[in-house]
Design an enzyme around this catalytic site. Structure first.
Site, PDB file in Angstrom:
ATOM      1  N   LYS A  35       0.850  -1.194   0.000  1.00 50.00           N
ATOM      2  CA  LYS A  35       0.000   0.000   0.000  1.00 50.00           C
ATOM      3  C   LYS A  35       0.884   1.242   0.000  1.00 50.00           C
ATOM      4  O   LYS A  35       2.090   1.152   0.268  1.00 50.00           O
ATOM      5  CB  LYS A  35      -0.928  -0.030   1.219  1.00 50.00           C
ATOM      6  CG  LYS A  35      -0.211  -0.094   2.555  1.00 50.00           C
ATOM      7  CD  LYS A  35      -1.149  -0.559   3.669  1.00 50.00           C
ATOM      8  CE  LYS A  35      -0.429  -0.569   4.998  1.00 50.00           C
ATOM      9  NZ  LYS A  35      -1.220  -1.243   6.044  1.00 50.00           N
ATOM     10  N   ARG A 130     -10.664  -1.269  14.762  1.00 50.96           N
ATOM     11  CA  ARG A 130     -10.545  -0.448  13.571  1.00 50.96           C
ATOM     12  C   ARG A 130     -11.508  -1.034  12.547  1.00 50.96           C
ATOM     13  O   ARG A 130     -12.635  -0.603  12.478  1.00 50.96           O
ATOM     14  CB  ARG A 130      -9.090  -0.406  13.099  1.00 50.96           C
ATOM     15  CG  ARG A 130      -8.791   0.708  12.134  1.00 50.96           C
ATOM     16  CD  ARG A 130      -7.302   0.806  11.805  1.00 50.96           C
ATOM     17  NE  ARG A 130      -6.755  -0.423  11.223  1.00 50.96           N
ATOM     18  CZ  ARG A 130      -5.507  -0.542  10.783  1.00 50.96           C
ATOM     19  NH1 ARG A 130      -4.654   0.469  10.887  1.00 50.96           N
ATOM     20  NH2 ARG A 130      -5.094  -1.680  10.264  1.00 50.96           N
ATOM     21  N   TYR A 254      16.304  29.466   8.983  1.00 54.42           N
ATOM     22  CA  TYR A 254      15.094  30.094   9.539  1.00 54.42           C
ATOM     23  C   TYR A 254      15.069  29.942  11.057  1.00 54.42           C
ATOM     24  O   TYR A 254      15.324  28.870  11.593  1.00 54.42           O
ATOM     25  CB  TYR A 254      13.841  29.447   8.961  1.00 54.42           C
ATOM     26  CG  TYR A 254      13.605  29.755   7.507  1.00 54.42           C
ATOM     27  CD1 TYR A 254      13.398  31.066   7.078  1.00 54.42           C
ATOM     28  CD2 TYR A 254      13.567  28.741   6.569  1.00 54.42           C
ATOM     29  CE1 TYR A 254      13.168  31.343   5.736  1.00 54.42           C
ATOM     30  CE2 TYR A 254      13.329  29.013   5.225  1.00 54.42           C
ATOM     31  CZ  TYR A 254      13.131  30.315   4.824  1.00 54.42           C
ATOM     32  OH  TYR A 254      12.905  30.591   3.496  1.00 54.42           O
ATOM     33  N   MET A 308      12.298  24.176   2.892  1.00 55.21           N
ATOM     34  CA  MET A 308      11.520  23.451   1.887  1.00 55.21           C
ATOM     35  C   MET A 308      12.403  22.641   0.943  1.00 55.21           C
ATOM     36  O   MET A 308      12.105  21.494   0.618  1.00 55.21           O
ATOM     37  CB  MET A 308      10.660  24.437   1.077  1.00 55.21           C
ATOM     38  CG  MET A 308       9.716  23.729   0.116  1.00 55.21           C
ATOM     39  SD  MET A 308       8.788  24.860  -0.925  1.00 55.21           S
ATOM     40  CE  MET A 308       7.636  25.568   0.227  1.00 55.21           C
TER      41      MET A 308
END
Ligand SMILES: *Cc1c(COP(=O)(O)O)cnc(C)c1O
Length: 363
Positions: A35, A130, A254, A308
């Site tokens: 998955k 679940r 930053y 980023m």
């Protein structure tokens, strides 16, 4: 030249880890769980490296279709079954095995006239709460599906196979399961990676390894699998693209989180949170840097907040590193779990979060 970031997927490591599952669960068949783009490794790479599995387990019909297009003829299990009734025809066409975990899915199957019987993995809720039927409802569902000709299998999922003394325990879940399936003859499927590694009395006829196939730890701690003979499959690497010479007291990035305790060099690496590197990585998170020393390299700590597109490393351990030096963010020199631990998460999350903008090559 492209931006130097690259994820390499090692086919041999996949094969090695799959063989390791075979050694640990020699009596069981294997659903290789792929998955979430094979935990970030891409379906194509997984199909390549895990081709000797008995079946692939995933979530979406589109991805099942993709596996068939690529020529996979073995079994495919839809781990959450069908999301909507109208998927039945395609599931049949693609010969998917179905998890059935709720009443609605039973009704859909009853209404549908299939040409050949579905393989059904009926899911029992033994305490994780679940997906799945509680034991009493489970027996009823089993009889209904059996009556319409489905080929039945029993399935449950463990909440704590990676922990001791947490409730519900593996033992309590197995006890409920065994009790509820009494007299209902069918193959079973219980174990995830943690159970394959640490609860070999609770495997079942089909095991469902995920994370261990990728060489990371079910607990999120690398130390827990250090001796399990697994290999990291993904190597995320990039390069140093700039060097800054700092004076004592200079700050980096930053927020100025890192302050140079002395004059030192900082390497700027082309990898940031938009590549999937965790923004929450603390100062000290390990990065392997090739310092030109016959490829052995050294571990350097992150210094300053991840941005980023870039992150910065303290190069005091790597005096020969320079622009163009290769770094490994995770792989077999830096365990993804060690990076995760420094970011208050687990290797699973980092692998799955590898960003689509990172080029992937299959080796
Ligand atoms: C994801 C998943 C697995 C694999 O779990 P790992 O911890 O990665 O081994 C097995 N079974 C089910 C039902 C799952 O959803």
């Amino acid at each position: 030249m492209n931006r130097p970031i690259l994820a390499s997927i090692h086919t041999e490591a996949f094969q090695h880890n799959l063989n390791r599952v075979r050694e640990l669960a020699p009596e069981s068949k294997i659903w290789a769980v792929i998955k979430s783009r094979a935990y970030g490794h891409t379906f194509e790479a997984a199909l390549n490296g895990l081709a000797s599995t008995d079946g692939f387990a995933l979530l979406n019909m589109q991805n099942a279709a993709r596996l068939r297009e690529q020529g996979w003829q073995g079994r495919i299990l839809l781990l959450e079954g069908l999301f909507h009734e109208d998927e039945l025809a395609l599931a049949e066409k693609l010969s998917c095995d179905l998890v059935v975990h709720c009443e609605a899915q039973v009704e859909w199957l009853e209404k549908y006239s299939s040409h050949k019987p579905f393989n059904v993995f009926l899911k029992m809720n033994t305490g994780m709460n679940r997906l799945g039927f509680k034991p009493d409802a489970y027996r009823t569902a089993f009889h209904r599906l059996h009556a319409i000709g489905c080929k039945m299998h029993h399935m449950t999922h463990f909440a704590n196979a990676d922990q001791v003394d947490r409730l519900p325990t593996v033992g309590s879940q197995v006890e409920l399961f065994d009790d509820a399936i009494k007299g209902l003859d069918a193959p079973t499927s219980l174990a995830n990676s943690a159970a394959i590694l640490w609860h070999r009395n609770a495997l079942g006829d089909w095991v469902r390894p995920g994370i261990m196939l990728y060489g990371a730890s079910p607990t999120g701690l690398y130390s827990d699998i250090k001796n399990a003979h697994l290999r990291a499959v993904m190597q995320l690497q990039s390069e140093i693209i700039d060097i800054q010479e700092l004076q004592k007291g200079d700050r980096v990035g930053y927020g100025g989180r890192f302050e140079a305790p002395e004059a030192m060099r900082i390497g700027i690496v082309a990898c940031g949170y938009a590549d999937g590197y965790p923004r929450h990585a603390k100062d000290g998170t390990p990065v392997w840097v090739d310092d030109g020393n016959k490829g052995e390299g050294v571990i350097c700590p992150i210094a300053g907040r991840v941005s980023m597109d870039m992150l910065s490393v303290d190069l005091r351990n790597a005096p020969n590193a320079n622009i163009g030096s290769v770094v490994e963010l995770w792989g077999d020199r830096v365990a993804v779990d060690d990076v995760a631990q420094m970011s208050d998460t687990i290797g699973y999350e980092l692998l799955c979060a590898l960003a689509p903008r990172v080029p992937v090559i299959v080796k």
